[in-house]
Scaffold this motif. Structure first.
Motif, mmCIF file in Angstrom:
data_model
loop_
_atom_site.group_PDB
_atom_site.id
_atom_site.type_symbol
_atom_site.label_atom_id
_atom_site.label_comp_id
_atom_site.label_asym_id
_atom_site.label_seq_id
_atom_site.Cartn_x
_atom_site.Cartn_y
_atom_site.Cartn_z
ATOM 1 N N PRO A 1 -8.704 6.667 -34.707
ATOM 2 C CA PRO A 1 -10.111 7.357 -35.371
ATOM 3 C C PRO A 1 -10.294 6.534 -36.506
ATOM 4 N N MET A 2 -10.051 5.632 -37.057
ATOM 5 C CA MET A 2 -10.288 4.686 -37.766
ATOM 6 C C MET A 2 -11.555 3.816 -36.956
ATOM 7 N N THR A 3 -11.230 2.730 -35.990
ATOM 8 C CA THR A 3 -12.027 2.374 -35.340
ATOM 9 C C THR A 3 -12.873 2.707 -34.850
ATOM 10 N N VAL A 4 -13.000 4.184 -34.385
ATOM 11 C CA VAL A 4 -14.153 5.256 -33.326
ATOM 12 C C VAL A 4 -14.795 5.921 -34.266
ATOM 13 N N GLY A 5 -14.220 6.536 -35.728
ATOM 14 C CA GLY A 5 -14.972 6.915 -37.051
ATOM 15 C C GLY A 5 -16.335 5.833 -37.453
ATOM 16 N N PRO A 6 -16.992 5.066 -37.656
ATOM 17 C CA PRO A 6 -17.779 3.957 -38.275
ATOM 18 C C PRO A 6 -19.048 3.884 -37.187
ATOM 19 N N PRO A 7 -18.309 3.587 -35.997
ATOM 20 C CA PRO A 7 -20.014 3.925 -34.863
ATOM 21 C C PRO A 7 -20.297 4.930 -34.354
ATOM 22 N N ILE A 8 -19.409 5.719 -34.848
ATOM 23 C CA ILE A 8 -20.099 6.867 -34.305
ATOM 24 C C ILE A 8 -20.891 7.357 -35.852
#
Length: 345
Positions: A259-266
């Motif tokens: 989730p820490m990788t996915v959150g910022p791009p979204i």
């Protein structure tokens, strides 16, 4: 044009070395630094974790200014070499780790001890924290760009990072000490409150139209961020016991990375689609609040499991009384470990 080709070609090995290898090295260094504390400290494990993790806040405060100076003075490549010297200190510090707890020979042979997933309270913890972290990194990644768009390019956005770093260090020291006074797995309530406040602060970022308001939000966000981080290891000791804590933290950190990788791009996609970061920050505050609610179930589930195992004990006397789950929940907990006669520094 040849210069541009050289620069572009040099990015791929940089992605591999600094991205993949550096990330793996940090993972190998971070996890043992938390686990080893439980070998040396018992009564003040929370405070010790607070002191150790507060060291990262010290560098969060100072490193941006140092890196800015180094980049201007010696450029990127030499700056990375300087950072390698700093990291070499971790290599030397690793030789000081000396495990004190006795190892179970059967479990020691397992590269992955999946038996910890039989512990329901740990499963909730390992699901609740990653669920809360989908919006966790969004303010850290996009706050600077949001400030420039909202208040102008002449604003000193590094002051906001300074505020987060300072109060994060203070929060780790305070909450680490407070956690020592909270019995058993009830320490998880501190994490639940921290996530709730982090989510609330994230939602308040779009409502701040002056620099002073953003400073206040960042101060509180850093405070509760420090509280969440410093008590991860003490909670893991309570849930699975000292024998399984290394794998428990390892699995948790692996789950957290998604989730820490996915959150910022979204959040970046929402900014490009909607023209501002407002919706991204509002949505980023939802997962921490929901994750905090999930974590509140852990003490109830853990206590219920303990009572169930205690009732089953008399019926199974004379045989193998407990499996891996019962052992971790009763004899392997941190509270039972405090009674053991182990050398403590």
């Amino acid at each position: 044009m040849p210069v541009n080709r050289v620069n572009i070609g040099s990015l791929e090995p940089l992605y591999f070395t600094y991205g993949i290898l550096f990330a793996c090295g940090c993972s190998f260094a971070y996890q043992p630094s938390l686990v080893i504390l439980g070998h040396y400290f018992k009564k003040r494990l929370g405070l010790v974790n607070g002191i150790v993790t507060a060291g990262s806040s010290l560098f969060t405060v100072s490193l941006p200014f140092l890196l800015k100076y180094l980049l201007n003075a010696i450029r990127l490549y030499n700056t990375l070499r300087v950072l390698c010297v700093f990291l070499f200190i971790l290599f030397l510090a690793g030789f000081t780790y000396k495990p004190l707890l006795p190892r179970n020979s059967k479990r020691g042979k397992k590269a992955f001890n999946f038996s910890i997933f039989k512990i329901k309270s740990y499963c909730i913890w390992a699901f609740g924290i990653p669920a809360a972290l989908f919006g966790y990194f969004v303010p850290y990644v996009h706050l600077m760009n949001h400030v420039k768009e909202r208040l102008g390019a002449d604003v000193r956005e590094e002051v906001l990072l300074l505020c987060i770093g300072v109060t994060s260090g203070v929060g780790r020291l305070i909450c680490g000490r407070v956690a020592d006074y909270i019995p058993g797995v009830k320490k998880v309530y501190l994490q639940a409150v921290s996530f709730f406040c982090i989510g609330l602060m994230s939602m308040m970022i779009p409502l701040c139209y002056n620099f002073g308001g953003l400073i206040a939000v960042c101060l509180f966000m850093g405070l509760f961020d420090g509280c969440f981080i410093c008590i991860m290891a003490p909670i893991a000791f309570e849930l699975v016991g000292p024998e399984n804590v290394s794998q428990a933290i390892g699995f948790l950190l692996g789950f957290m990375s998604i989730p820490m990788t996915v959150g910022p791009p979204i959040a970046g996609f929402l900014r490009d689609s909607l023209g501002s970061y407002d919706v991204a920050f509002y949505l980023a505050g939802v997962p921490p609040i929901l994750g905090g609610v999930i974590l509140c179930l852990i003490p109830w589930v853990h206590e219920r499991t303990l009572k169930k195992n205690e009732k089953a004990l008399p019926k199974e006397s004379g045989e193998k009384i407990m499996d891996d789950v019962t052992s971790a929940l009763t004899f392997g907990t941190a509270e039972d470990y405090k009674k053991e006669d182990v050398s403590v520094i």
